[in-house]
Design an enzyme around this catalytic site. Structure first.
Site, PDB file in Angstrom:
ATOM      1  N   ASP A 248      44.937  18.815  29.295  1.00  0.00           N
ATOM      2  CA  ASP A 248      44.916  19.901  28.318  1.00  0.00           C
ATOM      3  C   ASP A 248      46.157  20.779  28.478  1.00  0.00           C
ATOM      4  O   ASP A 248      46.494  21.179  29.586  1.00  0.00           O
ATOM      5  CB  ASP A 248      43.644  20.738  28.494  1.00  0.00           C
ATOM      6  CG  ASP A 248      43.479  21.787  27.407  1.00  0.00           C
ATOM      7  OD1 ASP A 248      43.878  21.508  26.252  1.00  0.00           O
ATOM      8  OD2 ASP A 248      42.959  22.873  27.699  1.00  0.00           O
TER       9      ASP A 248
ATOM     10  N   SER B 208      43.483  25.325  34.915  1.00  0.00           N
ATOM     11  CA  SER B 208      42.125  24.796  35.085  1.00  0.00           C
ATOM     12  C   SER B 208      41.782  24.851  36.576  1.00  0.00           C
ATOM     13  O   SER B 208      41.873  25.909  37.177  1.00  0.00           O
ATOM     14  CB  SER B 208      42.035  23.376  34.507  1.00  0.00           C
ATOM     15  OG  SER B 208      40.716  22.892  34.587  1.00  0.00           O
TER      16      SER B 208
ATOM     17  N   HIS C 111      40.189  27.356  32.125  1.00  0.00           N
ATOM     18  CA  HIS C 111      38.919  26.648  31.938  1.00  0.00           C
ATOM     19  C   HIS C 111      37.884  27.278  32.866  1.00  0.00           C
ATOM     20  O   HIS C 111      38.008  27.170  34.089  1.00  0.00           O
ATOM     21  CB  HIS C 111      39.063  25.157  32.265  1.00  0.00           C
ATOM     22  CG  HIS C 111      40.029  24.438  31.372  1.00  0.00           C
ATOM     23  ND1 HIS C 111      40.622  23.252  31.729  1.00  0.00           N
ATOM     24  CD2 HIS C 111      40.496  24.729  30.131  1.00  0.00           C
ATOM     25  CE1 HIS C 111      41.415  22.842  30.747  1.00  0.00           C
ATOM     26  NE2 HIS C 111      41.364  23.727  29.772  1.00  0.00           N
TER      27      HIS C 111
END
Length: 344
Positions: A288, A165, A191
């Site tokens: 995540d 991310s 992401h």
């Protein structure tokens, strides 16, 4: 009461400066200490006001945001969050800014992304709060040496899955560009906005011995020496049919507020490859990927997390370490050779 995070807003539009200042000041942890209309004014305000975080528009007269960022990172590095338009040009400029050391980005408000204005506010403020804790330049100082590998084709590991991310666009690039061309298939969930995932894959392809592409169609047979990037608006899932591995795109709802989600990808890898895969979790905020990585470990896969020192944001790797999902913890510059040693 803890000290507020001091933010300097840099944007040539007075309307947007006012809107963004109002959004940031609505967060009790944040405070706008100044607003500059161009990089020259910003330079003086940085010296005088010493902000903790800068929000920086990419498109400005006199000097664009990317050029200003380049100068800033050389002379006075501090956490910068870019403000981007969701266009092809905006994507290229934003990826260049992330390469130069910007921590993150958020889109300019539009009818599409401000229909949910509360969601937009919380996105902006979360990114600014997180940027204040980021290790600026962590990626820059960690360029790995090119790894060497032998006998990849006979390795028991048939796939590498990478999740990332914030700070990940550069971490993934550093990792992939140091890998040799002979690798098992690699799948990547980063992401990123849908408009940005294609240009991100193209930049990776240009800097790597591997062939890198964005996954755009519903179902693709995975090939060795190739890496596949999830598009910015769909989950990437891996499955096996006969002896062949495939990736397919899944349009189900966001998981952990993310689509694509690293947990979804890792979970599918755990199910379809059991112990014949390697999972890697890189820099990023949030959690995540931690649960999906735990599933991979429980199925016998090898799992590795980036270490805190080399992360721009030690969020996702921390979550993976804390829940016991990560078997190994490695600095970014040691990861390429570590993977090659596993494959050999």
């Amino acid at each position: 009461m803890s000290k507020k995070i001091k933010v300097l807003v840099v944007d040539d539009s007075p309307v947007f400066r006012a809107l963004l200042s109002e959004i940031i000041n609505s967060d009790p942890q944040l405070e706008v200490i100044g607003a500059a209309e161009d990089p020259y004014q910003a330079r003086e305000m940085i010296k005088a006001l010493k902000p903790d975080v800068l929000t920086l528009d990419i498109e400005m007269p006199k000097m664009n945001g990317v050029q200003f960022l380049k100068n800033l990172m050389r002379l006075h590095p501090l956490p910068v969050v870019m403000i981007s338009t969701l266009t092809q040009h905006g994507a290229d400029a934003t990826l260049m800014a992330l390469e130069l050391g910007a921590v993150d980005y958020f889109p300019k408000p539009s009818v599409a992304n401000t229909a949910d204005m509360l969601g937009y506010r919380s996105l902006v403020n979360e990114k600014i709060r997180m940027a204040a804790q980021a290790q600026v330049g962590a990626n820059q100082s960690m360029s790995p040496a090119v790894a060497s590998s032998s006998a990849v084709s006979t390795s028991q590991y048939q796939l590498i899955a990478i999740g990332a991310s914030t700070g990940g666009t550069e971490a993934v690039k550093h990792l992939l560009s140091a890998l040799p061309a002979s690798m098992p298939p690699i799948v990547i969930t980063q992401h990123i906005s849908a408009m940005f995932s294609g240009p991100f894959a193209s930049r990776l392809d240009a800097s790597c011995a591997l062939s890198v592409s964005e996954l755009t169609q519903g179902e693709v047979a995975l090939k060795t020496n190739h890496a596949y990037v999830a598009p910015g608006d769909k989950h990437l899932m891996v499955f096996r049919r006969g002896g062949q591995l495939y990736a397919h795109l899944d349009d189900s709802p966001a998981v952990n507020r993310h689509k694509p989600s690293v947990d979804v990808m890792f979970g599918s890898v755990a199910e379809s490859l059991k112990g014949k895969a390697i999972g890697v979790i890189l820099t990023g905020m949030g959690k995540d990927g931690a649960q999906g990585m735990l599933q991979m470990k429980q199925q016998g896969a090898i799992t590795v997390a980036q270490d805190e020192q080399s992360c721009v944001v030690y969020g996702m790797p921390r979550a993976a370490v804390e829940c016991g999902a990560a078997m190994h913890i490695k600095p970014l510059n040691k990861l390429p050779q570590f993977l090659c040693d596993l494959l050999s």
